[in-house]
Scaffold this active site. Structure first.
Site, PDB file in Angstrom:
ATOM      1  N   SER A 165      48.403 -17.433   4.701  1.00  0.00           N
ATOM      2  CA  SER A 165      47.835 -16.266   4.021  1.00  0.00           C
ATOM      3  C   SER A 165      46.323 -16.400   3.944  1.00  0.00           C
ATOM      4  O   SER A 165      45.725 -17.160   4.726  1.00  0.00           O
ATOM      5  CB  SER A 165      48.465 -16.128   2.627  1.00  0.00           C
ATOM      6  OG  SER A 165      48.163 -14.883   2.068  1.00  0.00           O
ATOM      7  N   ASN A 166      45.686 -15.698   3.041  1.00  0.00           N
ATOM      8  CA  ASN A 166      44.237 -15.792   2.875  1.00  0.00           C
ATOM      9  C   ASN A 166      43.882 -15.590   1.400  1.00  0.00           C
ATOM     10  O   ASN A 166      44.768 -15.427   0.567  1.00  0.00           O
ATOM     11  CB  ASN A 166      43.531 -14.773   3.783  1.00  0.00           C
ATOM     12  CG  ASN A 166      43.965 -13.356   3.455  1.00  0.00           C
ATOM     13  OD1 ASN A 166      43.744 -12.867   2.352  1.00  0.00           O
ATOM     14  ND2 ASN A 166      44.641 -12.697   4.399  1.00  0.00           N
ATOM     15  N   ARG A 167      42.596 -15.572   1.108  1.00  0.00           N
ATOM     16  CA  ARG A 167      42.146 -15.623  -0.295  1.00  0.00           C
ATOM     17  C   ARG A 167      42.085 -14.269  -0.994  1.00  0.00           C
ATOM     18  O   ARG A 167      41.621 -14.189  -2.137  1.00  0.00           O
ATOM     19  CB  ARG A 167      40.757 -16.264  -0.349  1.00  0.00           C
ATOM     20  CG  ARG A 167      40.785 -17.765  -0.053  1.00  0.00           C
ATOM     21  CD  ARG A 167      39.358 -18.307   0.038  1.00  0.00           C
ATOM     22  NE  ARG A 167      38.507 -17.818  -1.021  1.00  0.00           N
ATOM     23  CZ  ARG A 167      37.192 -17.640  -0.930  1.00  0.00           C
ATOM     24  NH1 ARG A 167      36.564 -17.929   0.194  1.00  0.00           N
ATOM     25  NH2 ARG A 167      36.492 -17.188  -1.947  1.00  0.00           N
ATOM     26  N   SER A 168      42.536 -13.204  -0.373  1.00  0.00           N
ATOM     27  CA  SER A 168      42.396 -11.894  -1.031  1.00  0.00           C
ATOM     28  C   SER A 168      43.187 -11.841  -2.337  1.00  0.00           C
ATOM     29  O   SER A 168      44.377 -12.158  -2.377  1.00  0.00           O
ATOM     30  CB  SER A 168      42.881 -10.782  -0.092  1.00  0.00           C
ATOM     31  OG  SER A 168      42.886  -9.550  -0.788  1.00  0.00           O
ATOM     32  N   ALA A 174      43.539  -7.555   3.285  1.00  0.00           N
ATOM     33  CA  ALA A 174      43.193  -8.614   4.241  1.00  0.00           C
ATOM     34  C   ALA A 174      44.491  -8.994   4.956  1.00  0.00           C
ATOM     35  O   ALA A 174      45.219  -9.885   4.507  1.00  0.00           O
ATOM     36  CB  ALA A 174      42.577  -9.794   3.512  1.00  0.00           C
TER      37      ALA A 174
END
Ligand code: PMT
Length: 211
Positions: free
Chosen positions: A21-24, A88
Site C-alpha cells: 500500500s502507500n501512505r495516503s 493514491a
C-alpha cells in the site's frame, strides 16, 4: 453537480495478513468530499481503507484494491458530472496472492513478482464525454513536467500537483501545498489546510462547469 471523489490508498494483498500500500490517509479526498457536500453538491466518495469518519451528507463506497476502486468508479461514473481522483491508487500488485499466510523458512531474501494495476483514469477516459475530470499528481521531483504529462496523458481538465517531499504537504498531514494546472495555465497556492485546498479546487471545477 453530482461529484464522484476518490480518496485514500488501495491495498494489494500478498496473503491473508499482508498487503502492499502507500501512505495516503484519505485526508485530502475527504476534505474535498466534505467541502463539496457543504456547497450543496451531491457527493459519492469512493474510499480506500482509511481511519476517517464519513463526511456529513456524503455517500461513502468502501473499496480495498485498485481493481475494486476501478469497478466502483465505473459504476458511479455514469450518473456524475465530475470526477476528482484524489486517491493514491497502488500502481503494482502481487502476481500471486497466497491463500494461506506465507511462512518464513531459513531464506534471507525473497523475490516478489508484481504486475501493474489498472490505471483508473486511463481506463475510463473513453467514457469522459462532457464530464469534468480532475486528477492529482503526487511527485517527489520534476513536479511541473510530470503534472503536465499526466494532465495530457490522462485526458484531464485539471491536475492538482503536490510535491509530497515538501514540509507540510502531501501524505498524512493536515495541510497541503499544491499547484493547479490546466492546459493553458498554472496556479501556485501557498501552504494551507487541506479543506482550503479543497475549496480552491471546487472553485476551479465550478468555474469550468459554468464556462
Ligand atoms: O490522503 P492524504 O494523506 O491526505 O494525501 C493526499 C495525497 C498525497 C494522496 C493526494 O494529495 C494525492 O496526491 N493523490 C494522488 C496520488 C497519486 O496516486 O498520484 P499519481 O501521480 O501516482 O497518480 C496520478 C493520478 O492518476 C491520480 O489522480 C491518481 O488517483 C490516478 N491513478 C493513479 C494510479 C492508477 N492506477 N490509477 C489512477 O487513476
Amino acid at each position: 453537480m453530482k461529484i464522484l471523489i476518490t480518496a485514500g490508498p488501495t491495498r494489494e494483498p500478498l496473503d491473508p495478513v499482508r498487503y502492499l500500500s502507500n501512505r495516503s490517509s484519505g485526508k485530502m479526498g475527504y476534505a474535498l468530499a466534505a467541502a463539496a457536500a457543504a456547497r450543496g453538491h451531491s457527493v459519492t466518495l469512493v474510499s480506500g481503507p482509511v481511519a476517517l469518519p464519513p463526511p456529513k451528507d456524503v455517500q461513502v463506497v468502501r473499496v480495498v484494491t485498485a481493481v475494486d476502486m476501478l469497478a466502483a468508479v465505473k459504476l458511479h461514473l455514469a450518473t456524475c458530472d465530475a470526477l476528482i481522483m484524489a486517491a493514491a491508487v497502488a500502481d503494482w500488485r502481487p502476481v500471486r496472492v497466497a491463500k494461506r499466510k506465507m511462512k518464513k523458512g531459513s531464506e534471507q531474501r525473497m523475490l516478489l513478482e508484481l504486475k501493474r494495476t489498472p490505471d483508473i483514469l486511463k481506463t475510463i477516459a473513453p467514457l469522459k464525454g462532457k464530464k469534468l475530470f480532475i486528477g492529482f499528481a503526487a511527485e517527489t521531483h520534476n513536479v511541473r513536467a510530470e503534472a503536465k504529462r499526466k494532465l495530457r496523458e490522462k485526458r484531464l481538465d485539471l491536475i492538482v500537483a503536490n510535491d509530497v517531499t515538501a514540509p507540510g504537504a502531501g501524505f498524512e498531514v493536515e495541510t497541503n501545498r499544491v499547484t493547479i494546472f490546466d492546459a493553458h495555465s498554472e496556479e501556485q497556492l501557498p501552504l494551507m489546510p487541506k479543506r482550503e485546498v479543497a475549496e480552491h479546487i471546487l472553485d476551479r471545477l465550478e468555474a469550468k462547469c459554468e464556462a
